[in-house]
Design a protein around this motif. Structure first.
Motif, mmCIF file in Angstrom:
data_model
loop_
_atom_site.group_PDB
_atom_site.id
_atom_site.type_symbol
_atom_site.label_atom_id
_atom_site.label_comp_id
_atom_site.label_asym_id
_atom_site.label_seq_id
_atom_site.Cartn_x
_atom_site.Cartn_y
_atom_site.Cartn_z
ATOM 1 N N VAL A 95 0.838 -1.203 0.000
ATOM 2 C CA VAL A 95 0.000 0.000 0.000
ATOM 3 C C VAL A 95 0.875 1.256 0.000
ATOM 4 O O VAL A 95 0.580 2.231 -0.691
ATOM 5 N N ALA A 96 1.978 1.221 0.750
ATOM 6 C CA ALA A 96 2.908 2.363 0.745
ATOM 7 C C ALA A 96 3.504 2.565 -0.653
ATOM 8 O O ALA A 96 3.636 3.699 -1.124
ATOM 9 N N SER A 97 3.844 1.467 -1.321
ATOM 10 C CA SER A 97 4.349 1.562 -2.700
ATOM 11 C C SER A 97 3.295 2.174 -3.612
ATOM 12 O O SER A 97 3.606 3.006 -4.470
ATOM 13 N N TRP A 98 2.050 1.762 -3.435
ATOM 14 C CA TRP A 98 0.948 2.305 -4.234
ATOM 15 C C TRP A 98 0.818 3.811 -4.006
ATOM 16 O O TRP A 98 0.699 4.589 -4.951
ATOM 17 N N ARG A 99 0.880 4.234 -2.745
ATOM 18 C CA ARG A 99 0.762 5.671 -2.446
ATOM 19 C C ARG A 99 1.928 6.462 -3.029
ATOM 20 O O ARG A 99 1.735 7.566 -3.540
ATOM 21 N N CYS A 100 3.128 5.921 -2.938
ATOM 22 C CA CYS A 100 4.290 6.603 -3.536
ATOM 23 C C CYS A 100 4.138 6.677 -5.054
ATOM 24 O O CYS A 100 4.492 7.687 -5.672
ATOM 25 N N THR A 101 3.598 5.630 -5.635
ATOM 26 C CA THR A 101 3.325 5.627 -7.073
ATOM 27 C C THR A 101 2.372 6.762 -7.427
ATOM 28 O O THR A 101 2.611 7.502 -8.395
ATOM 29 N N LEU A 102 1.308 6.905 -6.659
ATOM 30 C CA LEU A 102 0.339 7.962 -6.940
ATOM 31 C C LEU A 102 0.952 9.344 -6.779
ATOM 32 O O LEU A 102 0.634 10.257 -7.550
ATOM 33 N N ASP A 103 1.852 9.512 -5.812
ATOM 34 C CA ASP A 103 2.547 10.795 -5.652
ATOM 35 C C ASP A 103 3.366 11.132 -6.898
ATOM 36 O O ASP A 103 3.424 12.290 -7.306
ATOM 37 N N GLU A 104 3.991 10.123 -7.480
ATOM 38 C CA GLU A 104 4.776 10.328 -8.705
ATOM 39 C C GLU A 104 3.868 10.591 -9.906
ATOM 40 O O GLU A 104 4.217 11.336 -10.805
ATOM 41 N N TRP A 105 2.715 9.946 -9.933
ATOM 42 C CA TRP A 105 1.808 9.998 -11.071
ATOM 43 C C TRP A 105 0.991 11.281 -11.120
ATOM 44 O O TRP A 105 0.693 11.804 -12.195
ATOM 45 N N LEU A 106 0.640 11.823 -9.950
ATOM 46 C CA LEU A 106 -0.310 12.931 -9.880
ATOM 47 C C LEU A 106 0.028 14.184 -10.686
ATOM 48 O O LEU A 106 -0.884 14.775 -11.236
ATOM 49 N N PRO A 107 1.228 14.593 -10.812
ATOM 50 C CA PRO A 107 1.391 15.836 -11.573
ATOM 51 C C PRO A 107 0.830 15.774 -12.993
ATOM 52 O O PRO A 107 0.150 16.689 -13.420
ATOM 53 N N ASP A 108 1.087 14.681 -13.717
ATOM 54 C CA ASP A 108 0.646 14.594 -15.115
ATOM 55 C C ASP A 108 -0.556 13.685 -15.314
ATOM 56 O O ASP A 108 -1.344 13.900 -16.223
ATOM 57 N N CYS A 109 -0.666 12.648 -14.508
ATOM 58 C CA CYS A 109 -1.804 11.720 -14.529
ATOM 59 C C CYS A 109 -2.025 11.046 -15.875
ATOM 60 O O CYS A 109 -3.162 10.838 -16.293
ATOM 61 N N ALA A 110 -0.962 10.716 -16.567
ATOM 62 C CA ALA A 110 -1.099 9.993 -17.826
ATOM 63 C C ALA A 110 -1.404 8.524 -17.509
ATOM 64 O O ALA A 110 -0.593 7.851 -16.876
ATOM 65 N N PRO A 111 -2.581 8.029 -17.913
ATOM 66 C CA PRO A 111 -2.968 6.664 -17.580
ATOM 67 C C PRO A 111 -1.921 5.619 -17.949
ATOM 68 O O PRO A 111 -1.683 4.684 -17.188
ATOM 69 N N ALA A 112 -1.288 5.765 -19.086
ATOM 70 C CA ALA A 112 -0.320 4.769 -19.546
ATOM 71 C C ALA A 112 0.920 4.694 -18.653
ATOM 72 O O ALA A 112 1.612 3.674 -18.642
ATOM 73 N N GLU A 113 1.190 5.755 -17.904
ATOM 74 C CA GLU A 113 2.384 5.769 -17.056
ATOM 75 C C GLU A 113 2.190 5.070 -15.710
ATOM 76 O O GLU A 113 3.160 4.671 -15.073
ATOM 77 N N LEU A 114 0.959 4.911 -15.266
ATOM 78 C CA LEU A 114 0.697 4.389 -13.931
ATOM 79 C C LEU A 114 1.248 2.974 -13.707
ATOM 80 O O LEU A 114 1.919 2.739 -12.699
ATOM 81 N N PRO A 115 1.054 2.019 -14.605
ATOM 82 C CA PRO A 115 1.618 0.677 -14.371
ATOM 83 C C PRO A 115 3.147 0.675 -14.241
ATOM 84 O O PRO A 115 3.691 0.009 -13.356
ATOM 85 N N GLY A 116 3.832 1.417 -15.079
ATOM 86 C CA GLY A 116 5.298 1.473 -15.007
ATOM 87 C C GLY A 116 5.787 2.100 -13.709
ATOM 88 O O GLY A 116 6.762 1.637 -13.120
ATOM 89 N N LEU A 117 5.102 3.148 -13.272
ATOM 90 C CA LEU A 117 5.468 3.778 -12.001
ATOM 91 C C LEU A 117 5.246 2.819 -10.833
ATOM 92 O O LEU A 117 6.049 2.764 -9.902
ATOM 93 N N LEU A 118 4.170 2.043 -10.897
ATOM 94 C CA LEU A 118 3.910 1.063 -9.841
ATOM 95 C C LEU A 118 4.984 -0.024 -9.835
ATOM 96 O O LEU A 118 5.484 -0.394 -8.769
ATOM 97 N N ARG A 119 5.355 -0.515 -11.001
ATOM 98 C CA ARG A 119 6.435 -1.517 -11.072
ATOM 99 C C ARG A 119 7.722 -0.969 -10.455
ATOM 100 O O ARG A 119 8.403 -1.655 -9.718
ATOM 101 N N ARG A 120 8.043 0.275 -10.792
ATOM 102 C CA ARG A 120 9.259 0.896 -10.261
ATOM 103 C C ARG A 120 9.191 1.035 -8.746
ATOM 104 O O ARG A 120 10.148 0.726 -8.034
ATOM 105 N N SER A 121 8.055 1.488 -8.222
ATOM 106 C CA SER A 121 7.909 1.632 -6.766
ATOM 107 C C SER A 121 8.068 0.299 -6.063
ATOM 108 O O SER A 121 8.775 0.199 -5.053
ATOM 109 N N CYS A 122 7.412 -0.727 -6.583
ATOM 110 C CA CYS A 122 7.489 -2.043 -5.946
ATOM 111 C C CYS A 122 8.889 -2.636 -6.034
ATOM 112 O O CYS A 122 9.366 -3.237 -5.071
ATOM 113 N N SER A 123 9.547 -2.447 -7.164
ATOM 114 C CA SER A 123 10.894 -3.009 -7.298
ATOM 115 C C SER A 123 11.915 -2.257 -6.447
ATOM 116 O O SER A 123 12.982 -2.785 -6.138
#
Length: 152
Positions: free
Chosen positions: A112-140
């Protein structure tokens, strides 16, 4: 809509405001139920969220960032979201045969913390296609984050 009709369909005004968040976690729990669970649970959690994101439609991707911004601007909504998040985390543990061990609770918290950090990274631009990659990066990044030393 009358008050009576409203409260027959929703528990509170906050529930309406958080519809996109609740929709995400409802789909996530359904996906988690349907996933074969061999292998590391961290991978299962990530795979379930990636599948969930694939299932969300364009309208959800339009509403979700607006909801996140609304939550950020409202302490009451933020508190409501934290309570809902805790309920979801408890439900995840329950669905995994009710194993309420420390390691499982920590793994769910880390995800859940990884998910929240992902959303913090995603929020400025909110491009749907970027969300999965950001989540992978946060989890890894979790393993290396757990081994950070001071000074940074």
């Amino acid at each position: 809509m009358s008050r009576r009709t409203f409260f027959r369909n929703y528990r509170s005004k906050e529930d309406v405001a958080l519809t996109a968040v609740k929709q995400l976690w409802d789909v996530y729990l359904d996906v988690l139920d349907g996933i074969e669970k061999p292998g590391p649970l961290a991978d299962v959690f990530l795979g379930a969220m990636l599948t969930t994101l694939e299932r969300m439609d364009e309208d959800w991707y339009r509403r979700f960032p607006l909801t996140l911004r609304l939550i950020a601007d409202s302490p009451a909504l933020d508190g409501h979201t934290l309570r809902h998040c805790a309920e979801v985390q408890t439900e995840i543990a329950r669905r995994l045969d009710g194993h309420d061990c420390l390691e499982l609770r920590l793994l769910i918290e880390f995800f859940v913390a990884s998910w929240r950090c992902t959303l913090d990274e995603w929020l400025p631009d909110c491009a749907p296609a970027e969300l999965p990659g950001l989540l992978r990066r946060s989890c890894s990044s979790m393993t290396s984050a757990l081994s950070l030393s001071f000074p940074l």
